[in-house]
Design a protein around this motif. Structure first.
Motif, short mmCIF file in Angstrom:
data_model
loop_
_atom_site.label_atom_id
_atom_site.label_comp_id
_atom_site.label_asym_id
_atom_site.label_seq_id
_atom_site.Cartn_x
_atom_site.Cartn_y
_atom_site.Cartn_z
N ILE A 218 12.22 -20.83 33.05
CA ILE A 218 11.96 -19.72 33.97
C ILE A 218 12.99 -18.61 33.77
O ILE A 218 12.65 -17.43 33.69
N LEU A 219 14.26 -19.00 33.66
CA LEU A 219 15.33 -18.01 33.54
C LEU A 219 15.32 -17.27 32.21
O LEU A 219 15.68 -16.09 32.15
N THR A 220 14.93 -17.94 31.14
CA THR A 220 14.96 -17.32 29.81
C THR A 220 13.60 -16.80 29.37
O THR A 220 13.45 -16.37 28.24
N GLY A 221 12.64 -16.88 30.23
CA GLY A 221 11.31 -16.39 29.89
C GLY A 221 10.63 -17.26 28.83
O GLY A 221 9.83 -16.78 28.05
N GLY A 222 10.98 -18.52 28.76
CA GLY A 222 10.34 -19.44 27.81
C GLY A 222 11.09 -19.60 26.50
O GLY A 222 10.74 -20.46 25.70
N LEU A 223 12.10 -18.81 26.24
CA LEU A 223 12.84 -18.91 24.98
C LEU A 223 13.58 -20.24 24.85
O LEU A 223 13.75 -20.77 23.76
N SER A 224 14.03 -20.79 25.98
CA SER A 224 14.77 -22.06 25.92
C SER A 224 13.88 -23.20 25.42
O SER A 224 14.37 -24.16 24.86
N LEU A 225 12.57 -23.09 25.61
CA LEU A 225 11.67 -24.13 25.12
C LEU A 225 11.58 -24.12 23.60
O LEU A 225 11.39 -25.16 22.97
N LEU A 226 11.75 -22.97 22.98
CA LEU A 226 11.70 -22.88 21.53
C LEU A 226 12.93 -23.49 20.87
O LEU A 226 12.85 -24.06 19.79
N PHE A 227 14.07 -23.40 21.53
CA PHE A 227 15.32 -23.84 20.93
C PHE A 227 15.90 -25.09 21.57
O PHE A 227 17.04 -25.46 21.32
N SER A 228 15.13 -25.77 22.37
CA SER A 228 15.65 -26.94 23.07
C SER A 228 15.61 -28.18 22.18
O SER A 228 14.80 -28.30 21.28
N ARG A 229 16.52 -29.11 22.50
CA ARG A 229 16.55 -30.39 21.81
C ARG A 229 15.51 -31.31 22.44
O ARG A 229 15.15 -31.14 23.60
N PRO A 230 15.05 -32.34 21.70
CA PRO A 230 14.12 -33.29 22.29
C PRO A 230 14.82 -34.06 23.44
O PRO A 230 16.04 -34.24 23.39
N PRO A 231 14.08 -34.49 24.42
CA PRO A 231 14.70 -35.21 25.54
C PRO A 231 15.34 -36.51 25.07
O PRO A 231 14.83 -37.20 24.19
#
Length: 99
Positions: free
Chosen positions: A84-97
């Motif tokens: 929400i805070l990054t406008g979805g950009l964090s989903l592109l660069f996130s590590r797998p859970p």
């Protein structure tokens, strides 16, 4: 009733020795049979120490499962907040859970 530890004579209604506070009766954790000696049940044969160790292991397993579930919830909420805070950009660069 005579105490098995110190030999003190105690009234039959007492649960613990008046002198040394040693239990005068032991209750089986499995079948609830009352007896004068601990260690193993005279009726069903349950070993008191093994029964207690099993209960402890079960409680530890449940606590670990609850801790892991809380960690997974926390990770999911963190990913949602970042998305929400990054406008979805964090989903592109996130590590797998991590599990």
């Amino acid at each position: 009733m005579r105490c098995a530890k110190c030999g003190q004579e105690n009234p039959a209604a007492r649960q613990y020795c008046g002198r040394c506070h040693y239990p005068l009766r032991f209750t089986c954790p499995s079948c609830k049979h009352q007896q004068e000696r601990g260690g193993q049940c005279e009726r069903c044969g349950t070993d008191f120490a093994k029964f207690a160790a099993g209960l402890l292991l079960q409680a530890q397993s449940q606590a670990e499962a609850a801790r892991q579930a809380g960690h997974r919830r926390h990770s999911a909420l963190r990913r949602i907040a970042l998305a929400i805070l990054t406008g979805g950009l964090s989903l592109l660069f996130s590590r797998p859970p991590e599990d």
